[in-house]
Write a protein that holds these residues in place. Structure first.
Motif, PDB file in Angstrom:
ATOM      1  N   TRP A 110       0.826  -1.211   0.000  1.00 34.49           N
ATOM      2  CA  TRP A 110       0.000   0.000   0.000  1.00 34.49           C
ATOM      3  C   TRP A 110       0.860   1.261   0.000  1.00 34.49           C
ATOM      4  CZ3 TRP A 110      -0.779   3.036   4.747  1.00 34.49           C
ATOM      5  CH2 TRP A 110      -1.619   4.134   4.541  1.00 34.49           C
ATOM      6  N   LEU A 111       1.872   1.288   0.850  1.00 31.54           N
ATOM      7  CA  LEU A 111       2.752   2.460   0.901  1.00 31.54           C
ATOM      8  C   LEU A 111       3.460   2.679  -0.434  1.00 31.54           C
ATOM      9  CD1 LEU A 111       4.366   1.975   4.434  1.00 31.54           C
ATOM     10  CD2 LEU A 111       2.695   3.713   3.774  1.00 31.54           C
ATOM     11  N   THR A 112       3.929   1.603  -1.030  1.00 33.76           N
ATOM     12  CA  THR A 112       4.669   1.709  -2.288  1.00 33.76           C
ATOM     13  C   THR A 112       3.773   2.181  -3.418  1.00 33.76           C
ATOM     14  OG1 THR A 112       6.173  -0.057  -1.611  1.00 33.76           O
ATOM     15  CG2 THR A 112       6.068   0.437  -3.965  1.00 33.76           C
ATOM     16  N   ALA A 113       2.545   1.661  -3.462  1.00 33.83           N
ATOM     17  CA  ALA A 113       1.651   1.956  -4.585  1.00 33.83           C
ATOM     18  C   ALA A 113       0.953   3.298  -4.465  1.00 33.83           C
ATOM     19  CB  ALA A 113       0.610   0.847  -4.721  1.00 33.83           C
ATOM     20  N   GLU A 114       0.639   3.727  -3.225  1.00 38.77           N
ATOM     21  CA  GLU A 114      -0.244   4.879  -3.104  1.00 38.77           C
ATOM     22  C   GLU A 114       0.277   6.019  -2.235  1.00 38.77           C
ATOM     23  OE1 GLU A 114      -4.076   3.574  -1.820  1.00 38.77           O
ATOM     24  OE2 GLU A 114      -4.408   2.310  -3.583  1.00 38.77           O
ATOM     25  N   VAL A 115       1.302   5.777  -1.440  1.00 39.99           N
ATOM     26  CA  VAL A 115       1.712   6.798  -0.470  1.00 39.99           C
ATOM     27  C   VAL A 115       3.127   7.301  -0.723  1.00 39.99           C
ATOM     28  CG1 VAL A 115       2.074   7.290   1.976  1.00 39.99           C
ATOM     29  CG2 VAL A 115       0.176   5.807   1.277  1.00 39.99           C
ATOM     30  N   ALA A 116       4.051   6.399  -0.887  1.00 39.75           N
ATOM     31  CA  ALA A 116       5.464   6.784  -0.964  1.00 39.75           C
ATOM     32  C   ALA A 116       5.778   7.588  -2.218  1.00 39.75           C
ATOM     33  CB  ALA A 116       6.339   5.525  -0.926  1.00 39.75           C
ATOM     34  N   PRO A 117       6.679   8.554  -2.109  1.00 39.48           N
ATOM     35  CA  PRO A 117       7.109   9.313  -3.285  1.00 39.48           C
ATOM     36  C   PRO A 117       7.993   8.463  -4.195  1.00 39.48           C
ATOM     37  CG  PRO A 117       8.422   9.911  -1.386  1.00 39.48           C
ATOM     38  CD  PRO A 117       7.345   8.999  -0.878  1.00 39.48           C
ATOM     39  N   GLU A 118       8.271   8.981  -5.382  1.00 39.20           N
ATOM     40  CA  GLU A 118       9.093   8.224  -6.328  1.00 39.20           C
ATOM     41  C   GLU A 118      10.495   7.973  -5.786  1.00 39.20           C
ATOM     42  OE1 GLU A 118       9.152  10.058 -10.127  1.00 39.20           O
ATOM     43  OE2 GLU A 118       6.979   9.926 -10.438  1.00 39.20           O
ATOM     44  N   SER A 119      10.966   8.840  -4.922  1.00 40.55           N
ATOM     45  CA  SER A 119      12.302   8.677  -4.351  1.00 40.55           C
ATOM     46  C   SER A 119      12.389   7.486  -3.385  1.00 40.55           C
ATOM     47  CB  SER A 119      12.715   9.953  -3.613  1.00 40.55           C
ATOM     48  OG  SER A 119      11.787  10.261  -2.583  1.00 40.55           O
ATOM     49  N   TRP A 120      11.233   6.898  -3.063  1.00 44.65           N
ATOM     50  CA  TRP A 120      11.179   5.741  -2.164  1.00 44.65           C
ATOM     51  C   TRP A 120      12.126   4.642  -2.630  1.00 44.65           C
ATOM     52  CZ3 TRP A 120       8.532   4.065   2.241  1.00 44.65           C
ATOM     53  CH2 TRP A 120       8.412   2.688   2.423  1.00 44.65           C
ATOM     54  N   GLY A 121      12.186   4.441  -3.944  1.00 46.36           N
ATOM     55  CA  GLY A 121      13.007   3.359  -4.486  1.00 46.36           C
ATOM     56  C   GLY A 121      14.478   3.487  -4.134  1.00 46.36           C
ATOM     57  N   GLU A 122      14.941   4.708  -3.925  1.00 48.96           N
ATOM     58  CA  GLU A 122      16.355   4.925  -3.626  1.00 48.96           C
ATOM     59  C   GLU A 122      16.738   4.436  -2.234  1.00 48.96           C
ATOM     60  OE1 GLU A 122      17.031   9.049  -4.182  1.00 48.96           O
ATOM     61  OE2 GLU A 122      16.365   9.070  -6.281  1.00 48.96           O
ATOM     62  N   VAL A 123      15.749   4.365  -1.344  1.00 47.16           N
ATOM     63  CA  VAL A 123      16.035   3.918   0.032  1.00 47.16           C
ATOM     64  C   VAL A 123      15.249   2.656   0.370  1.00 47.16           C
ATOM     65  CG1 VAL A 123      16.659   6.203   0.882  1.00 47.16           C
ATOM     66  CG2 VAL A 123      14.251   5.484   0.905  1.00 47.16           C
ATOM     67  N   ALA A 124      14.768   1.958  -0.654  1.00 43.49           N
ATOM     68  CA  ALA A 124      13.921   0.791  -0.428  1.00 43.49           C
ATOM     69  C   ALA A 124      14.641  -0.285   0.375  1.00 43.49           C
ATOM     70  CB  ALA A 124      13.442   0.231  -1.760  1.00 43.49           C
ATOM     71  N   ASP A 125      15.935  -0.491   0.075  1.00 41.92           N
ATOM     72  CA  ASP A 125      16.685  -1.519   0.798  1.00 41.92           C
ATOM     73  C   ASP A 125      16.773  -1.208   2.278  1.00 41.92           C
ATOM     74  OD1 ASP A 125      17.021  -2.841  -1.548  1.00 41.92           O
ATOM     75  OD2 ASP A 125      19.200  -2.646  -1.641  1.00 41.92           O
ATOM     76  N   ALA A 126      17.074   0.035   2.596  1.00 46.97           N
ATOM     77  CA  ALA A 126      17.206   0.422   4.007  1.00 46.97           C
ATOM     78  C   ALA A 126      15.886   0.263   4.746  1.00 46.97           C
ATOM     79  CB  ALA A 126      17.697   1.869   4.106  1.00 46.97           C
ATOM     80  N   TRP A 127      14.796   0.722   4.126  1.00 45.18           N
ATOM     81  CA  TRP A 127      13.489   0.581   4.753  1.00 45.18           C
ATOM     82  C   TRP A 127      13.106  -0.888   4.879  1.00 45.18           C
ATOM     83  CZ3 TRP A 127      10.889   3.781   7.609  1.00 45.18           C
ATOM     84  CH2 TRP A 127      11.065   5.161   7.466  1.00 45.18           C
ATOM     85  N   GLY A 128      13.397  -1.661   3.839  1.00 48.96           N
ATOM     86  CA  GLY A 128      13.071  -3.078   3.866  1.00 48.96           C
ATOM     87  C   GLY A 128      13.775  -3.805   4.995  1.00 48.96           C
TER      88      GLY A 128
END
Length: 273
Positions: A174-192
């Motif tokens: 849900w966060l990835t599809a509807e909430v997070a900004p496009e820059s989310w991908g740059e820190v996806a590993d850290a958040w994961g």
């Protein structure tokens, strides 16, 4: 006094409600699998719930655990409907909560089919809370026979362990599809990695407060193993998350085993009686 002699009409009502709730869950699951005309879950919500949607989505093989959970739910339903269980004090306490978990399980599948990702998150969080409350009741009212442990405790434990992991995956989708900004991908590993650490803490707490029960840990570890497989062999690829997930799976299983081998399991169980 026998449990048959002590049974009342309210006990029969409880048994019927459990049966109805599980039938509803199974029908909803058939919709979720596309058997009754519904869209398969992996194709819903624009693919947001697929095995390749986020860095915390387990590989598709992980979802075979639902077959095991549904099998145990069906077996439990048949067992609790026996006359010998009608007046069981333990079933009087946990029958309705287990029925609620079945209804919420089916409701999540319908929410995924017909509503929004946000509502699926709300539903699965409610399911997680209901399962947590149910297993607490089971801990406070320990099983007296192997049948009680197998049909009731294992069923709820597997359901809880998997939904713990599924709640994280669903929320991330849900966060990835509807909430997070496009820059989310740059820190996806850290958040994961951070979220996987949270999963480990939740699973460890579950083991501690349930007296070292192994089935929730096994189900959560199963999901973590398949997150690792998904990130090491599929998209989005991430070896840091894969390695973290595999290490986390080992830790999740080791915690209840350590509680058992050190004797802490007995102390915790006794303390909750």
């Amino acid at each position: 006094m026998s449990s048959r002699a002590a049974s009342t009409s309210s006990d029969i009502t409880r048994q019927v409600i459990v049966i109805s709730a599980v039938v509803f869950m199974i029908i909803a699951a058939m919709f979720g699998a596309g058997v009754l005309g519904g869209t398969p879950v992996q194709d819903l919500q624009g693919g947001a719930l697929s095995a390749e949607a986020t860095v915390l989505a387990p590989a598709s093989s992980a979802f075979s655990i639902w077959s095991v959970i549904y099998f145990f739910m069906i077996v439990y339903t048949v067992w609790q409907a026996l006359p010998s269980q009608r007046a069981s004090d333990r079933q009087r306490k946990v029958g309705y909560p287990i029925a609620l978990t079945a209804v919420l399980n089916g409701t999540w599948l319908l929410a995924a089919q017909y509503t929004t990702l946000g509502l699926t998150v709300v539903t699965i969080v409610l399911l997680l809370i209901a399962l947590g409350a149910t297993i607490r009741l089971l801990v406070l009212n320990p099983p007296r026979t192997w049948a009680e442990s197998l049909f009731t405790d294992v069923t709820v434990g597997l359901h809880l362990g998997w939904v713990t992991l599924a709640t994280v995956a669903n929320t991330t989708a849900w966060l990835t599809a509807e909430v997070a900004p496009e820059s989310w991908g740059e820190v996806a590993d850290a958040w994961g990695i951070a979220v996987i650490v949270v999963v480990v803490l939740i699973a460890a707490a579950t083991a501690y407060f349930t007296g070292g029960r192994l089935t929730p840990a096994v189900a959560s570890a199963w999901g973590l193993l398949w997150i690792g497989v998904g990130r090491s062999s599929g998209e989005p690829e991430s070896m840091p998350i894969a390695i973290t997930a595999w290490v986390a799976a080992a830790i999740v299983v080791l915690v209840p085993l350590i509680l058992w081998t050190t004797g802490r399991r007995g102390e915790l169980t006794f303390a909750k009686r």
